[in-house]
Design an enzyme around this catalytic site. Structure first.
Site, PDB file in Angstrom:
ATOM      1  N   ARG A  14       0.791  -1.230   0.000  1.00 62.46           N
ATOM      2  CA  ARG A  14       0.000   0.000   0.000  1.00 62.46           C
ATOM      3  C   ARG A  14       0.823   1.279   0.000  1.00 62.46           C
ATOM      4  NH1 ARG A  14      -3.574  -1.512   5.068  1.00 62.46           N
ATOM      5  NH2 ARG A  14      -1.527  -2.288   5.680  1.00 62.46           N
ATOM      6  N   ASP A 125      -5.200  -4.031   3.179  1.00 64.85           N
ATOM      7  CA  ASP A 125      -3.981  -4.648   2.679  1.00 64.85           C
ATOM      8  C   ASP A 125      -4.341  -5.679   1.597  1.00 64.85           C
ATOM      9  OD1 ASP A 125      -1.552  -5.815   2.246  1.00 64.85           O
ATOM     10  OD2 ASP A 125      -1.183  -6.366   4.335  1.00 64.85           O
TER      11      ASP A 125
END
Length: 153
Positions: A14, A125
Site C-alpha cells: 500500500r 492490505d
C-alpha cells in the site's frame, strides 16, 4: 516557499503505491520542488525489499515506475515530516504510540482515507488478495492523494 513533506505508512503493497501515485500527481502538477515524499513501514519485517511485484505491476499498468525499497519509520521521521499518512487503524495506533515517545513530534498523523471523497476510510492490505484488490488500492490512493494535494497545495 518551504518544502512540504509527506510520509506514507503501510507495507510493501500500500504505501509504495500511495507514494508513487502522489509523486506522479506532484510531477504532473509541476510541484516537485515543493514536496518531499517517502514511504516506510512501522515494523522492520520487509526492510530493504522492493514493493510486492503485484503492486509494481499495478503501477506499471498506470504508467508509473518506482524504485522504492522498504525502510522502517524512524524517530527523525516524526520530527521532520509534516504529514504521516497511514492505511488502517492498526498503523494509526502504532504510529500514535511511537509518536508519543518522540520529543518535538511535528508530523500530523492521519489515515490517508480521511481524504477520500468516497469516504472509504480504510485502505485494506491487498497482500493476500487478487490483482483486483491491488487495483482497488491504487484507485483509493489516487482519490485520496488528489484530495490531499488539493487541500495542501
Amino acid at each position: 516557499n518551504s518544502l512540504e513533506s509527506l510520509l506514507f505508512i503501510g507495507n510493501i503493497c500500500r504505501s509504495p503505491i500511495a507514494e508513487a501515485v502522489f509523486r506522479k500527481l506532484v510531477s504532473d502538477e509541476k510541484l516537485d520542488h515543493k514536496w518531499r515524499t517517502d514511504s516506510a513501514a512501522v515494523s522492520d519485517w520487509n526492510v530493504g525489499r522492493f514493493p510486492d511485484s503485484r503492486a509494481l505491476s499495478c503501477l506499471r499498468n498506470h504508467g508509473i515506475e518506482t524504485a522504492h525499497k522498504a525502510r522502517q519509520i524512524t524517530k527523525e521521521d516524526f520530527q521532520t515530516f509534516d504529514h504521516i499518512l497511514c492505511m488502517d487503524e492498526s498503523n494509526l495506533r502504532d504510529l500514535n504510540r511511537k509518536s508519543n515517545q518522540v520529543k518535538d513530534c511535528k508530523a500530523k498523523i492521519e489515515l490517508l482515507g480521511t481524504y477520500d471523497p468516497q469516504k472509504q476510510l480504510i485502505i485494506e492490505d491487498p497482500y493476500y488478495g487478487s490483482e483486483k484488490d491491488f487495483e482497488t488500492v491504487y484507485e483509493q490512493c489516487l482519490r485520496c492523494c488528489k484530495a490531499f494535494l488539493e487541500k495542501y497545495h
